[in-house]
Motif scaffolding. Sequence first.
Motif, PDB file in Angstrom:
ATOM      1  N   ALA A   5       7.806  -3.401  -7.506  1.00 22.56           N
ATOM      2  CA  ALA A   5       8.724  -2.344  -7.948  1.00 22.56           C
ATOM      3  C   ALA A   5       8.191  -1.659  -9.208  1.00 22.56           C
ATOM      4  O   ALA A   5       8.250  -0.429  -9.337  1.00 22.56           O
ATOM      5  N   LYS A   6       7.654  -2.445 -10.140  1.00 24.04           N
ATOM      6  CA  LYS A   6       7.102  -1.880 -11.377  1.00 24.04           C
ATOM      7  C   LYS A   6       5.891  -0.995 -11.069  1.00 24.04           C
ATOM      8  O   LYS A   6       5.715   0.059 -11.672  1.00 24.04           O
ATOM      9  N   ASN A   7       5.064  -1.419 -10.098  1.00 21.19           N
ATOM     10  CA  ASN A   7       3.901  -0.613  -9.715  1.00 21.19           C
ATOM     11  C   ASN A   7       4.333   0.728  -9.133  1.00 21.19           C
ATOM     12  O   ASN A   7       3.772   1.774  -9.469  1.00 21.19           O
ATOM     13  N   PHE A   8       5.333   0.708  -8.269  1.00 20.23           N
ATOM     14  CA  PHE A   8       5.804   1.966  -7.705  1.00 20.23           C
ATOM     15  C   PHE A   8       6.496   2.816  -8.761  1.00 20.23           C
ATOM     16  O   PHE A   8       6.411   4.043  -8.720  1.00 20.23           O
ATOM     17  N   LYS A   9       7.146   2.184  -9.712  1.00 21.48           N
ATOM     18  CA  LYS A   9       7.770   2.934 -10.806  1.00 21.48           C
ATOM     19  C   LYS A   9       6.700   3.676 -11.606  1.00 21.48           C
ATOM     20  O   LYS A   9       6.928   4.800 -12.050  1.00 21.48           O
ATOM     21  N   ALA A  10       5.534   3.051 -11.762  1.00 14.84           N
ATOM     22  CA  ALA A  10       4.434   3.702 -12.481  1.00 14.84           C
ATOM     23  C   ALA A  10       4.030   5.005 -11.799  1.00 14.84           C
ATOM     24  O   ALA A  10       3.610   5.957 -12.458  1.00 14.84           O
ATOM     25  N   MET A  71      -8.898   1.606 -12.193  1.00 13.49           N
ATOM     26  CA  MET A  71      -9.342   0.356 -11.576  1.00 13.49           C
ATOM     27  C   MET A  71      -9.834   0.664 -10.162  1.00 13.49           C
ATOM     28  O   MET A  71      -9.328   1.585  -9.515  1.00 13.49           O
ATOM     29  N   ASN A  72     -10.794  -0.124  -9.683  1.00 13.37           N
ATOM     30  CA  ASN A  72     -11.225   0.085  -8.301  1.00 13.37           C
ATOM     31  C   ASN A  72     -10.190  -0.511  -7.349  1.00 13.37           C
ATOM     32  O   ASN A  72      -9.267  -1.195  -7.776  1.00 13.37           O
ATOM     33  N   GLU A  73     -10.366  -0.257  -6.085  1.00 10.87           N
ATOM     34  CA  GLU A  73      -9.351  -0.636  -5.095  1.00 10.87           C
ATOM     35  C   GLU A  73      -9.012  -2.122  -5.123  1.00 10.87           C
ATOM     36  O   GLU A  73      -7.854  -2.503  -4.990  1.00 10.87           O
ATOM     37  N   SER A  74     -10.007  -2.971  -5.336  1.00 13.44           N
ATOM     38  CA  SER A  74      -9.730  -4.414  -5.325  1.00 13.44           C
ATOM     39  C   SER A  74      -8.966  -4.872  -6.563  1.00 13.44           C
ATOM     40  O   SER A  74      -8.313  -5.911  -6.544  1.00 13.44           O
ATOM     41  N   GLU A  75      -9.020  -4.084  -7.650  1.00 10.79           N
ATOM     42  CA  GLU A  75      -8.324  -4.435  -8.891  1.00 10.79           C
ATOM     43  C   GLU A  75      -7.005  -3.680  -9.067  1.00 10.79           C
ATOM     44  O   GLU A  75      -6.133  -4.120  -9.798  1.00 10.79           O
ATOM     45  N   PHE A  76      -6.889  -2.533  -8.421  1.00 14.94           N
ATOM     46  CA  PHE A  76      -5.771  -1.611  -8.601  1.00 14.94           C
ATOM     47  C   PHE A  76      -4.449  -2.291  -8.248  1.00 14.94           C
ATOM     48  O   PHE A  76      -4.355  -3.015  -7.258  1.00 14.94           O
ATOM     49  N   GLY A  77      -3.439  -2.056  -9.052  1.00 10.00           N
ATOM     50  CA  GLY A  77      -2.141  -2.699  -8.875  1.00 10.00           C
ATOM     51  C   GLY A  77      -1.552  -2.578  -7.485  1.00 10.00           C
ATOM     52  O   GLY A  77      -0.840  -3.460  -7.029  1.00 10.00           O
ATOM     53  N   LEU A  78      -1.848  -1.508  -6.787  1.00 11.35           N
ATOM     54  CA  LEU A  78      -1.341  -1.333  -5.424  1.00 11.35           C
ATOM     55  C   LEU A  78      -2.470  -1.355  -4.395  1.00 11.35           C
ATOM     56  O   LEU A  78      -2.300  -0.895  -3.268  1.00 11.35           O
TER      57      LEU A  78
END
Length: 115
Positions: A5-10, A71-78
């Motif tokens: 939820a926090k990631n989508f809020k970002a 961040m790259n895809e493997s690190e990115f929050g989503l």
Amino acid sequence: MKKLAKNFKALSDETRLRIIALLSYSELCVCDLMAVLQLPQSTVSRHLAYLKSVEMVDDRREGVWMYYRLMNESEFGLGKLLPALLEQLSAVDKTQHDLISLRSYLKQRESNSCT
């Protein structure tokens, strides 16, 4: 669930989406983002701190300057949503304008570092 939820809020904030689009172009310092977005340092830094807290951007210090990168895809929050997000952002007029402004701004600077 709270982290998701926090990631989508970002992603629910226009300024943060614009920052993500700009950082997809290259690593940038706060002054670069301020110049392109035409926002004060405090606003840009606050949004960058939020994106960093949800693992969407990372930073590094070079002297007194802080540089930020997406961040790259493997690190990115989503994770796997990153390519879809960047594809959507690339189709938005405002982010296209931001990227044109960024390229122009970077060409005007003599070096690729803040002064």
